[in-house]
Design a protein around this motif. Structure first.
Motif, PDB file in Angstrom:
ATOM      1  N   GLY A  83       0.830  -1.204   0.000  1.00 14.76           N
ATOM      2  CA  GLY A  83       0.000   0.000   0.000  1.00 14.76           C
ATOM      3  C   GLY A  83       0.860   1.248   0.000  1.00 14.76           C
ATOM      4  N   ILE A  84       0.396   2.266  -0.712  1.00 17.18           N
ATOM      5  CA  ILE A  84       1.077   3.567  -0.672  1.00 17.18           C
ATOM      6  C   ILE A  84       0.561   4.295   0.560  1.00 17.18           C
ATOM      7  CG2 ILE A  84       1.311   5.794  -1.863  1.00 17.18           C
ATOM      8  CD1 ILE A  84       1.091   4.163  -4.502  1.00 17.18           C
ATOM      9  N   ILE A  85       1.500   4.802   1.354  1.00 17.81           N
ATOM     10  CA  ILE A  85       1.138   5.398   2.634  1.00 17.81           C
ATOM     11  C   ILE A  85       0.548   6.788   2.401  1.00 17.81           C
ATOM     12  CG2 ILE A  85       2.045   6.168   4.883  1.00 17.81           C
ATOM     13  CD1 ILE A  85       4.333   4.043   4.427  1.00 17.81           C
ATOM     14  N   PRO A 104      -3.893   0.642  -2.180  1.00 22.75           N
ATOM     15  CA  PRO A 104      -3.265  -0.579  -2.702  1.00 22.75           C
ATOM     16  C   PRO A 104      -2.589  -0.328  -4.044  1.00 22.75           C
ATOM     17  CG  PRO A 104      -5.563  -0.967  -2.113  1.00 22.75           C
ATOM     18  CD  PRO A 104      -5.348   0.511  -2.037  1.00 22.75           C
ATOM     19  N   VAL A 105      -1.381  -0.846  -4.174  1.00 23.87           N
ATOM     20  CA  VAL A 105      -0.646  -0.709  -5.436  1.00 23.87           C
ATOM     21  C   VAL A 105      -0.243  -2.095  -5.962  1.00 23.87           C
ATOM     22  CG1 VAL A 105       1.537  -0.217  -4.224  1.00 23.87           C
ATOM     23  CG2 VAL A 105       1.283   0.503  -6.569  1.00 23.87           C
ATOM     24  N   VAL A 106      -0.079  -3.043  -5.048  1.00 19.54           N
ATOM     25  CA  VAL A 106       0.150  -4.454  -5.410  1.00 19.54           C
ATOM     26  C   VAL A 106      -0.792  -5.252  -4.533  1.00 19.54           C
ATOM     27  CG1 VAL A 106       1.803  -6.370  -5.217  1.00 19.54           C
ATOM     28  CG2 VAL A 106       2.551  -4.192  -6.193  1.00 19.54           C
ATOM     29  N   GLY A 121       4.148  -6.269 -17.366  1.00 21.52           N
ATOM     30  CA  GLY A 121       2.898  -5.534 -17.187  1.00 21.52           C
ATOM     31  C   GLY A 121       3.092  -4.113 -17.676  1.00 21.52           C
ATOM     32  N   GLU A 122       1.970  -3.456 -17.993  1.00 13.02           N
ATOM     33  CA  GLU A 122       2.075  -2.085 -18.487  1.00 13.02           C
ATOM     34  C   GLU A 122       2.626  -1.167 -17.398  1.00 13.02           C
ATOM     35  OE1 GLU A 122      -1.651  -1.060 -21.222  1.00 13.02           O
ATOM     36  OE2 GLU A 122      -2.023  -2.682 -19.818  1.00 13.02           O
ATOM     37  N   SER A 123       3.066  -0.005 -17.846  1.00 13.16           N
ATOM     38  CA  SER A 123       3.583   0.991 -16.926  1.00 13.16           C
ATOM     39  C   SER A 123       2.516   1.309 -15.866  1.00 13.16           C
ATOM     40  CB  SER A 123       3.926   2.231 -17.743  1.00 13.16           C
ATOM     41  OG  SER A 123       4.320   3.243 -16.894  1.00 13.16           O
ATOM     42  N   GLY A 124       2.919   1.357 -14.622  1.00 11.24           N
ATOM     43  CA  GLY A 124       1.984   1.667 -13.536  1.00 11.24           C
ATOM     44  C   GLY A 124       1.328   0.443 -12.920  1.00 11.24           C
ATOM     45  N   SER A 125       1.697  -0.773 -13.393  1.00 12.68           N
ATOM     46  CA  SER A 125       1.022  -1.966 -12.870  1.00 12.68           C
ATOM     47  C   SER A 125       1.583  -2.415 -11.512  1.00 12.68           C
ATOM     48  CB  SER A 125       1.083  -3.117 -13.887  1.00 12.68           C
ATOM     49  OG  SER A 125       2.399  -3.372 -14.287  1.00 12.68           O
ATOM     50  N   GLY A 126       2.670  -1.806 -11.066  1.00 15.28           N
ATOM     51  CA  GLY A 126       3.203  -2.133  -9.740  1.00 15.28           C
ATOM     52  C   GLY A 126       4.476  -2.957  -9.765  1.00 15.28           C
ATOM     53  N   LYS A 127       5.114  -3.062 -10.921  1.00 15.69           N
ATOM     54  CA  LYS A 127       6.307  -3.918 -11.049  1.00 15.69           C
ATOM     55  C   LYS A 127       7.459  -3.398 -10.180  1.00 15.69           C
ATOM     56  CE  LYS A 127       6.655  -3.254 -15.516  1.00 15.69           C
ATOM     57  NZ  LYS A 127       5.595  -2.236 -15.665  1.00 15.69           N
ATOM     58  N   SER A 128       7.730  -2.094 -10.280  1.00 11.16           N
ATOM     59  CA  SER A 128       8.867  -1.569  -9.514  1.00 11.16           C
ATOM     60  C   SER A 128       8.588  -1.638  -8.010  1.00 11.16           C
ATOM     61  CB  SER A 128       9.193  -0.134  -9.934  1.00 11.16           C
ATOM     62  OG  SER A 128       9.627  -0.128 -11.269  1.00 11.16           O
ATOM     63  N   MET A 129       7.327  -1.417  -7.629  1.00  9.25           N
ATOM     64  CA  MET A 129       6.974  -1.538  -6.204  1.00  9.25           C
ATOM     65  C   MET A 129       7.254  -2.962  -5.715  1.00  9.25           C
ATOM     66  SD  MET A 129       5.995   1.010  -4.501  1.00  9.25           S
ATOM     67  CE  MET A 129       5.353   2.664  -4.612  1.00  9.25           C
ATOM     68  N   MET A 130       6.912  -3.923  -6.568  1.00 13.21           N
ATOM     69  CA  MET A 130       7.148  -5.334  -6.229  1.00 13.21           C
ATOM     70  C   MET A 130       8.651  -5.552  -5.988  1.00 13.21           C
ATOM     71  SD  MET A 130       5.205  -8.018  -6.181  1.00 13.21           S
ATOM     72  CE  MET A 130       6.083  -8.970  -4.996  1.00 13.21           C
ATOM     73  N   ARG A 162      11.359   3.818   1.574  1.00 14.78           N
ATOM     74  CA  ARG A 162      11.994   4.969   0.917  1.00 14.78           C
ATOM     75  C   ARG A 162      11.129   5.530  -0.196  1.00 14.78           C
ATOM     76  NH1 ARG A 162      17.885   2.235  -0.342  1.00 14.78           N
ATOM     77  NH2 ARG A 162      18.146   1.272   1.712  1.00 14.78           N
ATOM     78  N   HIS A 163      10.113   4.749  -0.590  1.00 13.15           N
ATOM     79  CA  HIS A 163       9.253   5.177  -1.695  1.00 13.15           C
ATOM     80  C   HIS A 163       7.821   5.410  -1.218  1.00 13.15           C
ATOM     81  CE1 HIS A 163      12.376   4.433  -4.696  1.00 13.15           C
ATOM     82  NE2 HIS A 163      12.759   3.490  -3.860  1.00 13.15           N
ATOM     83  N   GLY A 164       7.656   5.637   0.076  1.00 14.23           N
ATOM     84  CA  GLY A 164       6.349   5.986   0.624  1.00 14.23           C
ATOM     85  C   GLY A 164       5.350   4.842   0.596  1.00 14.23           C
ATOM     86  N   SER A 214      -5.569   3.840 -12.992  1.00 12.88           N
ATOM     87  CA  SER A 214      -4.542   4.342 -12.070  1.00 12.88           C
ATOM     88  C   SER A 214      -4.734   3.729 -10.698  1.00 12.88           C
ATOM     89  CB  SER A 214      -4.664   5.858 -11.908  1.00 12.88           C
ATOM     90  OG  SER A 214      -4.645   6.458 -13.157  1.00 12.88           O
ATOM     91  N   VAL A 215      -3.650   3.782  -9.937  1.00 18.27           N
ATOM     92  CA  VAL A 215      -3.729   3.359  -8.529  1.00 18.27           C
ATOM     93  C   VAL A 215      -4.787   4.218  -7.837  1.00 18.27           C
ATOM     94  CG1 VAL A 215      -2.421   3.574  -6.388  1.00 18.27           C
ATOM     95  CG2 VAL A 215      -1.381   2.506  -8.379  1.00 18.27           C
ATOM     96  N   GLY A 216      -5.633   3.595  -7.038  1.00 14.91           N
ATOM     97  CA  GLY A 216      -6.693   4.340  -6.342  1.00 14.91           C
ATOM     98  C   GLY A 216      -7.973   4.415  -7.166  1.00 14.91           C
TER      99      GLY A 216
HETATM  100  N1  LIG Z   1       4.985   7.283  -3.558  1.00 16.10           N
HETATM  101  C1  LIG Z   1       3.966   7.168  -4.397  1.00 16.10           C
HETATM  102  N2  LIG Z   1       2.835   7.877  -4.202  1.00 16.10           N
HETATM  103  C2  LIG Z   1       1.781   7.742  -5.017  1.00 16.10           C
HETATM  104  N3  LIG Z   1       1.742   6.890  -6.082  1.00 16.10           N
HETATM  105  C3  LIG Z   1       2.840   6.182  -6.326  1.00 16.10           C
HETATM  106  C4  LIG Z   1       4.010   6.265  -5.509  1.00 16.10           C
HETATM  107  N4  LIG Z   1       4.928   5.422  -6.006  1.00 16.10           N
HETATM  108  C5  LIG Z   1       4.354   4.823  -7.096  1.00 16.10           C
HETATM  109  N5  LIG Z   1       3.113   5.277  -7.258  1.00 16.10           N
HETATM  110  C6  LIG Z   1       2.171   4.817  -8.288  1.00 16.10           C
HETATM  111  O1  LIG Z   1       2.091   3.408  -8.158  1.00 16.10           O
HETATM  112  C7  LIG Z   1       1.875   2.802  -9.402  1.00 16.10           C
HETATM  113  C8  LIG Z   1       2.802   1.641  -9.601  1.00 16.10           C
HETATM  114  O2  LIG Z   1       4.108   2.149  -9.711  1.00 16.10           O
HETATM  115  P1  LIG Z   1       5.308   1.244 -10.218  1.00 16.10           P
HETATM  116  O3  LIG Z   1       5.523   0.108  -9.308  1.00 16.10           O
HETATM  117  O4  LIG Z   1       6.440   2.188 -10.410  1.00 16.10           O
HETATM  118  O5  LIG Z   1       4.755   0.722 -11.620  1.00 16.10           O
HETATM  119  P2  LIG Z   1       5.553   0.030 -12.821  1.00 16.10           P
HETATM  120  O6  LIG Z   1       6.941  -0.232 -12.370  1.00 16.10           O
HETATM  121  O7  LIG Z   1       4.777  -1.197 -13.140  1.00 16.10           O
HETATM  122  O8  LIG Z   1       5.497   1.022 -13.941  1.00 16.10           O
HETATM  123  C9  LIG Z   1       2.041   3.908 -10.443  1.00 16.10           C
HETATM  124  O9  LIG Z   1       0.763   4.238 -10.903  1.00 16.10           O
HETATM  125  C10 LIG Z   1       2.662   5.043  -9.701  1.00 16.10           C
HETATM  126  O10 LIG Z   1       2.202   6.263 -10.208  1.00 16.10           O
END
Ligand SMILES: Nc1ncnc2c1ncn2[C@@H]1O[C@H](COP(=O)(O)OP(=O)(O)O)[C@@H](O)[C@H]1O
Ligand code: SF4
Ligand SMILES: [Mg+2]
Length: 361
Positions: free
Chosen positions: A25-27, A35-37, A54-63, A73-75, A289-291
């Protein structure tokens, strides 16, 4: 219709990494978590290769950040599920535990790492600062280890590259340097997040070749993350398809490529095929979008299959309740309520085609 509550499976017996039901979850303010993942599970075998697509914004980097303990570090933070590395539960690991894991057992090449190289320091200095931390037990000097790493990633003219600044190298060479840095502490798992996105196609395939060779030579596991199915399928044995934070389909690369059962995966495969043929045909519409994830299956606003089964309108079951959970079907996990029907239709179409061709002969 398949039972969306059935347990998911396709477990790897010798898993190096086991991610189970992971939610992030994004804080937000007042304790809110967006929820983001959402409830993501997968495993990576020791020495295995897994592609997260997955497409951009799907949560890959968060994972990825969850897997190296840097969500804070990323909220963001874990809101559920577990991460086990070689059997050790890291779900609630402290920063001091993560410091032992990060780089040494799991190394992460972040998406923006090319830009992360220090422009004023030589490659030799930057790598030596990493190898000094890693300091090989065999008494090898940090500088010798830095040279060895550059050789490992097949950098030519290692002697002169050690003295050069990042801007003097091509994008492909800089990516090799970044990968060399990630290997400094001989990790068991390398996570490469969009390592080829900033590179042209020719260089891209050389970097993928390099990753494949390094994985074999060093016996490590590899998790390759990309928005491009064609990239991950070139290197990975198994694939996890993520959409709006959830697993749509996951399984062996050949099954995903040749017999995608989820409409979103089928769309990705069709797009990759079009690209191979020199065309471009993205899946119509945009990912939410997330949310703002829709109720029901998060893919329904873009799903042609839902329209088919709903007689021209999205099928009501697709648009209500929770995101369908992946269930094991034909040896892979698929999160579509109508996957079984699709398989029956595909089998029906095949048998009609076979009957027709028999009739013609
Ligand atoms: N700190 C944050 N606050 C709000 N939204 C965020 C934050 N970090 C990432 N997001 C959002 O979370 C979603 C997933 O991000 P990310 O994991 O970077 O996706 P991906 O790597 O699949 O492109 C994106 O829509 C991004 O805008
Ligand atoms: S559950 Fe419905 S909307 Fe989701 S992928 Fe399947 S058919 Fe499409
Ligand atoms: Mg990303």
């Amino acid at each position: 219709m398949i039972d969306a509550r059935a347990p998911e499976g396709v477990a790897v017996t010798n898993a190096l990494l086991a991610v189970k039901g992971l939610s992030i979850g994004i804080i937000g303010s007042k304790g809110r978590r967006t929820p983001v993942v959402d409830n993501v599970s997968f495993e990576i075998a020791s020495g295995g290769t897994l592609g997260l697509v997955g497409e951009s914004g799907s949560g890959k980097s968060m994972m990825c950040r969850a897997l190296v303990g840097t969500l804070g570090r990323h909220g963001a933070e874990l809101t559920g599920g577990s991460i086990r590395l070689e059997g050790e539960d890291l779900s609630n690991a402290s920063e001091s535990v993560w410091r032992r894991v990060r780089g040494r057992r799991v190394a992460y090449v972040p998406q923006s790492s090319l830009a992360g190289l220090n422009p004023v320091l030589s490659i030799g200095k930057q790598l030596t600062s990493l190898t000094r931390v890693a300091m090989a037990d065999d008494g090898q000097s940090p500088r010798a280890r830095a040279r060895e790493l550059l050789e490992m990633v097949e950098i030519p003219r290692v002697g002169s590259v050690m003295h050069e600044r990042p801007y003097q190298l091509s994008g492909g060479m800089r990516q090799r340097v970044v990968i060399a840095g990630a290997l400094a502490r001989s990790p068991s798992l390398l996570i490469a997040d969009e390592p080829t996105t900033a590179l042209d196609v020719r260089v891209q395939s050389k970097i993928l070749d390099l990753l494949r060779r390094l994985r074999e030579q060093l016996g490590m596991s590899l998790m390759l993350v990309s928005h491009d199915l064609a990239v991950v399928e070139e290197v990975c044995d198994s694939i996890v398809v993520l959409y709006a934070g959830a697993v749509m389909e996951a399984g062996r690369q050949d099954l995903i490529r040749e017999r995608a059962r989820h409409p979103y995966t089928a769309g990705l495969v069709a797009a990759a095929n079009m690209e191979l043929a020199g065309g471009f045909e993205p899946i119509p519409g945009e990912a939410p979008s997330v949310g703002a994830w829709p109720a029901g299956c998060r893919f329904w606003p873009r799903c042609g299959h839902s329209l088919q089964v709903g007689d021209g309108k999205p099928h009501p079951s697709c648009c209500e309740g929770a995101q369908p959970q992946p269930v094991v079907i034909e040896g892979r996990r698929t999160a579509c309520l109508f996957a079984e029907l699709m398989i029956k239709n595909a089998a029906g179409a095949q048998s009609v085609a076979a009957q027709r061709s028999e009739g013609e002969t």
